[in-house]
Design an enzyme around this catalytic site. Sequence first.
Site, PDB file in Angstrom:
ATOM      1  N   LYS A   1       0.821  -1.211   0.000  1.00  0.00           N
ATOM      2  CA  LYS A   1       0.000   0.000   0.000  1.00  0.00           C
ATOM      3  C   LYS A   1       0.854   1.260   0.000  1.00  0.00           C
ATOM      4  CE  LYS A   1      -2.930   0.734   3.536  1.00  0.00           C
ATOM      5  NZ  LYS A   1      -3.006   2.075   4.169  1.00  0.00           N
TER       6      LYS A   1
ATOM      7  N   ASP B   1       2.115  -0.584  12.112  1.00  0.00           N
ATOM      8  CA  ASP B   1       0.839  -1.108  11.618  1.00  0.00           C
ATOM      9  C   ASP B   1       0.575  -2.546  12.051  1.00  0.00           C
ATOM     10  OD1 ASP B   1       0.041   1.220  10.353  1.00  0.00           O
ATOM     11  OD2 ASP B   1       0.967   0.674   8.442  1.00  0.00           O
TER      12      ASP B   1
ATOM     13  N   ARG C   1      -8.178  12.570  12.856  1.00  0.00           N
ATOM     14  CA  ARG C   1      -6.748  12.287  12.988  1.00  0.00           C
ATOM     15  C   ARG C   1      -5.932  13.579  12.919  1.00  0.00           C
ATOM     16  NH1 ARG C   1      -5.540   7.031   9.319  1.00  0.00           N
ATOM     17  NH2 ARG C   1      -3.503   7.241  10.313  1.00  0.00           N
TER      18      ARG C   1
END
EC number: 2.5.1.19
Length: 428
Positions: free
Chosen positions: A21, A313, A120
Amino acid sequence: MKKITAAKKGLKGQVTVPGDKSISHRALILGALAEGITEIENFLVAQDTLATLNCLEKYGVRIERRDTFVRVFGTAQNFSEPQDVLDAQNSGTTLRLLSGVAATFPFVSVFTGDASLRRRPMKRVLEPLTQMGARVLARGQGDYAPFAIKGGKLRGQDFILKKASAQVKSALLLAGLRAEGNTSVTEPQLSRDHTERMLVGFGAKIKREGLRVEISGGQKLLGQKVIVPGDFSTASFFIVAALIVPDSHLIIKNVGLNPTRTGLLTVLKEMGANIQILNFHENSGEPVGDLEVKYSPLKAVEVPPEIVPAMIDEFPILAVAMALAYGESKVRGAEELRVKESDRIKSIVSEFSKMGVAVKELPDGFIISGGNKILGTTVDSHHDHRIAMSLAVLGLTAAGTTEILNADAVAISYPEFFQQLTKLTEGA
């Protein structure tokens, strides 16, 4: 809602995961800024990367896509003023990296995102861009989308980041590409370095010394052919699934193994994981290899804060491994997890607890006492793709059925995740 039942057999055979990604985002952006044509193979087709593609098209960039093959017609850093709001949807990478690009153009760019992204923090990007000379108007005392950027003549600056962040670093380097003079970014720990590697691949000259990276303004980029490796973060779900389901022996093909991304491998091996790297090579400036993973009894581990940026992540899926490990595991120094797609610390604590995991919340991490019986029940992804996939993997070891609410969040990074998991665990 998605239902997961305990794995009927070990995970065996070979699996290929979709394109990375982070690299897919950056290939689009650098290709759009370059002169000439950029061809991208194994592009990740998912909500986040398509958000970047759609925003670039609103800047007047011509992009052709045929499944996972993308051709970007470079603008030589000459974007057109968008006639509409740029919607990053759920993608923090889209929002932050394109903010750096937008700061270099003498017109207004207006950005927004979905409800999660609008919560965020953005000041960490917008404030340094303002110091370089961009004009920014943002909601919530300058910290949240929607916001508008009017760029123009930027001046290079030297930035010292309080927290390691690849997105902030990348935004500032992209702004520095068109700034007057030099722009440098120094981090407390090294975050993922795809932007630096790819800038060099597209012809830019940068200086890298330890935790500091510097770029000089006024450089041209040239279109390239980019072959995107498999996404390590996506592979991590199958890595842990194979480690915790007995009789598993899985090979995950063609995975990106950038050392700024693979902290999870270091931690899992410390826990006793049987993981081997095969066929190691380099592709488009990125290290790549196959991962051979076998079922392994795991022991508890303490994750040191300095490794956090290299696995930021992967903490939801690491928590699954910790839940099945013997002893008490601890994560500290990971407060960044609170400002991801969900507050991942809270999400892990609340949902894993429902499944019988002994987990305690810390301000900057969590403690898991492994070995409890895992119970199937109804859990919620909190609209977070990595929480959804982690709960599914934990469900492979549960007694009873695990029902995951808002499981469609996986479309953000891996729309075919559940189909692939079913194939591996049920022999379909």
